[in-house]
Write a protein that holds these residues in place. Sequence first.
Motif, PDB file in Angstrom:
ATOM      1  N   ALA A   7       5.338  -5.511 -13.808  1.00 18.88           N
ATOM      2  CA  ALA A   7       5.433  -5.956 -12.417  1.00 18.88           C
ATOM      3  C   ALA A   7       5.507  -7.475 -12.335  1.00 18.88           C
ATOM      4  N   ALA A   8       4.661  -8.147 -13.101  1.00 20.37           N
ATOM      5  CA  ALA A   8       4.679  -9.615 -13.101  1.00 20.37           C
ATOM      6  C   ALA A   8       6.012 -10.141 -13.619  1.00 20.37           C
ATOM      7  N   ASP A   9       6.521  -9.554 -14.697  1.00 24.50           N
ATOM      8  CA  ASP A   9       7.791  -9.990 -15.278  1.00 24.50           C
ATOM      9  C   ASP A   9       8.970  -9.697 -14.357  1.00 24.50           C
ATOM     10  N   SER A  10       8.817  -8.692 -13.471  1.00 21.23           N
ATOM     11  CA  SER A  10       9.923  -8.270 -12.596  1.00 21.23           C
ATOM     12  C   SER A  10       9.908  -8.992 -11.258  1.00 21.23           C
ATOM     13  N   GLY A  11       8.941  -9.881 -11.050  1.00 20.73           N
ATOM     14  CA  GLY A  11       8.880 -10.617  -9.798  1.00 20.73           C
ATOM     15  C   GLY A  11       8.287  -9.844  -8.637  1.00 20.73           C
ATOM     16  N   VAL A  12       7.525  -8.792  -8.948  1.00 16.19           N
ATOM     17  CA  VAL A  12       6.866  -8.018  -7.897  1.00 16.19           C
ATOM     18  C   VAL A  12       5.828  -8.892  -7.200  1.00 16.19           C
ATOM     19  N   GLU A  13       5.679  -8.719  -5.888  1.00 13.66           N
ATOM     20  CA  GLU A  13       4.781  -9.567  -5.112  1.00 13.66           C
ATOM     21  C   GLU A  13       3.316  -9.177  -5.255  1.00 13.66           C
ATOM     22  N   VAL A  14       3.039  -7.872  -5.330  1.00 16.37           N
ATOM     23  CA  VAL A  14       1.649  -7.425  -5.330  1.00 16.37           C
ATOM     24  C   VAL A  14       1.527  -6.108  -6.085  1.00 16.37           C
ATOM     25  N   PHE A  15       0.411  -5.955  -6.778  1.00 17.94           N
ATOM     26  CA  PHE A  15       0.094  -4.744  -7.522  1.00 17.94           C
ATOM     27  C   PHE A  15      -1.227  -4.215  -6.977  1.00 17.94           C
ATOM     28  N   VAL A  16      -1.177  -3.056  -6.318  1.00 23.83           N
ATOM     29  CA  VAL A  16      -2.380  -2.447  -5.744  1.00 23.83           C
ATOM     30  C   VAL A  16      -2.728  -1.229  -6.579  1.00 23.83           C
ATOM     31  N   GLY A  17      -3.872  -1.305  -7.257  1.00 20.24           N
ATOM     32  CA  GLY A  17      -4.263  -0.235  -8.159  1.00 20.24           C
ATOM     33  C   GLY A  17      -5.474   0.526  -7.669  1.00 20.24           C
ATOM     34  N   ALA A  18      -5.499   1.813  -7.974  1.00 15.41           N
ATOM     35  CA  ALA A  18      -6.656   2.640  -7.642  1.00 15.41           C
ATOM     36  C   ALA A  18      -7.821   2.303  -8.555  1.00 15.41           C
ATOM     37  N   SER A  19      -9.000   2.345  -7.998  1.00 15.23           N
ATOM     38  CA  SER A  19     -10.250   2.281  -8.744  1.00 15.23           C
ATOM     39  C   SER A  19     -11.210   3.195  -7.997  1.00 15.23           C
ATOM     40  N   ALA A  20     -12.495   3.068  -8.208  1.00 16.91           N
ATOM     41  CA  ALA A  20     -13.436   3.980  -7.560  1.00 16.91           C
ATOM     42  C   ALA A  20     -14.803   3.334  -7.450  1.00 16.91           C
ATOM     43  N   VAL A  21     -15.623   3.873  -6.538  1.00 21.82           N
ATOM     44  CA  VAL A  21     -16.994   3.379  -6.413  1.00 21.82           C
ATOM     45  C   VAL A  21     -17.820   3.745  -7.633  1.00 21.82           C
ATOM     46  N   GLY A  22     -17.252   4.565  -8.521  1.00 20.04           N
ATOM     47  CA  GLY A  22     -17.900   4.802  -9.800  1.00 20.04           C
ATOM     48  C   GLY A  22     -18.103   3.525 -10.590  1.00 20.04           C
ATOM     49  N   TYR A  23     -17.399   2.453 -10.202  1.00 18.95           N
ATOM     50  CA  TYR A  23     -17.568   1.130 -10.810  1.00 18.95           C
ATOM     51  C   TYR A  23     -19.023   0.686 -10.771  1.00 18.95           C
TER      52      TYR A  23
END
Length: 443
Positions: free
Chosen positions: A237-253
């Motif tokens: 994504a960074a190499d392709s010029g994407v503006e934002v990367f929104v990833g799933a995570s969880a309150v299990g953190y």
Amino acid sequence: MGIHAEHTLPFDRDTVWRWHTRPGAVTRLTPGFLPMRVAREAASIRSGTTVFSLPAGQQWVARHLDSGYVAGHQFTDVAANQPVRAATQWRHVHRFEDAGQGTLLIDDVSARIPEPLLRPAWAYRQRQLLEDLKFIASLPRTAPKTVAMTGSSGLVGTHLRAQLTTAGHTVIPLVRGAAGPGERHWEMDNPSPDLLRGVDAVVHLAGETIMGRFTDEKKRKIQDSRVEPTRKLARLAADSGVEVFVGASAVGYYGTDAGSFPHTEADGPGEGFLAEVCEAWEEAARVEGLRTVHIRTGLALSGAGGLLPVLKASVNAGLTAQFGAGDFWMSWVALDDLTDFYVRALLDTTVSGPVNATSPEPVTNAEMSAALAALLHRPNLLAIPAFGPKLLLGDEGAHELALADQRVVPTVAAERGWQMRYPTLEAALRHELGREQLLVSQG
């Protein structure tokens, strides 16, 4: 029989009409508590066909009639099931009329189904449309985005995809199998260099389900499906010029024993297998120069799947949704609020880092059980012994999932003034389980 329902929306007719013409509208309006899902969506509300999947391999086929179409004012669909049965003698006319500065939306349904049976679905549809339009109006003014999405066929992905497309954005599903129209094949371990060509944003939801017994093999799949694939996709994504990367995570953190105080995004990781996975998952998504958001999801409540139908079935069976003393905390979020979090993270350029996607009012397991029982008019007397989940999930799985004590609040959202549709448990349950009232009804 059938139903006549009408309500006024505080939006001009062109806005309301345009929303209905976009991909995803029928998905957004289909209640999760009904045993039907959109299998194929009509390409046009003028003359297309939508197919709903039903239990036992059955289908409901809805055909739009060109003869019942008036651009900007009306469209009509009828049941086209073959052979025609009494239950599928259905004709639905949608009418849009100017009402001052708003729009009067009128639904006339002729069917062999009594109005009382249709009322919960129409109350859901009315509320869903109103809240979706209000949410879209609250978003930053931006040009339409092209969003690549993994996990687009899952519960969250299906509804998030529909929400984005009804808001005017384009979604490209990244699929591991053969790519269909509008999709792109995603090789997790070796993504194609041009996978994200022309993409403005990435939503990364894919990962091995955490439900099940935590065997060594299961734990390996949970970790391997998240960390390295995320790292490679984020770098691409960074190499392709994407503006934002929104990833799933969880309150299990925050770990399995995080109930002693309300945890915010400023708190560090807790202890346990899923805490370690979440920490590594988020770290893998961080790439210099790329805006990255980690959506730490609570227990997503939806009538369509996940935890809520299981708890509902237990309460309806005369048991409860309480495990043991029920004194552990459950940080939950309504499905529509969860997808709202993702959309805001995509479009608000000032948001980065972790975002707790939870209601501001976490509840104990006992409170969750009592609320469900009250709404379903069932007794709330017989708690399920704590060893019950352990029989299904094993000791570690039960401790990490069913019995996890997690008290988490959405501080980032609160600081930014993000309004939630269903901040209270009762409001969320009423919407997802079909217990709301029609906004306006005649007939």
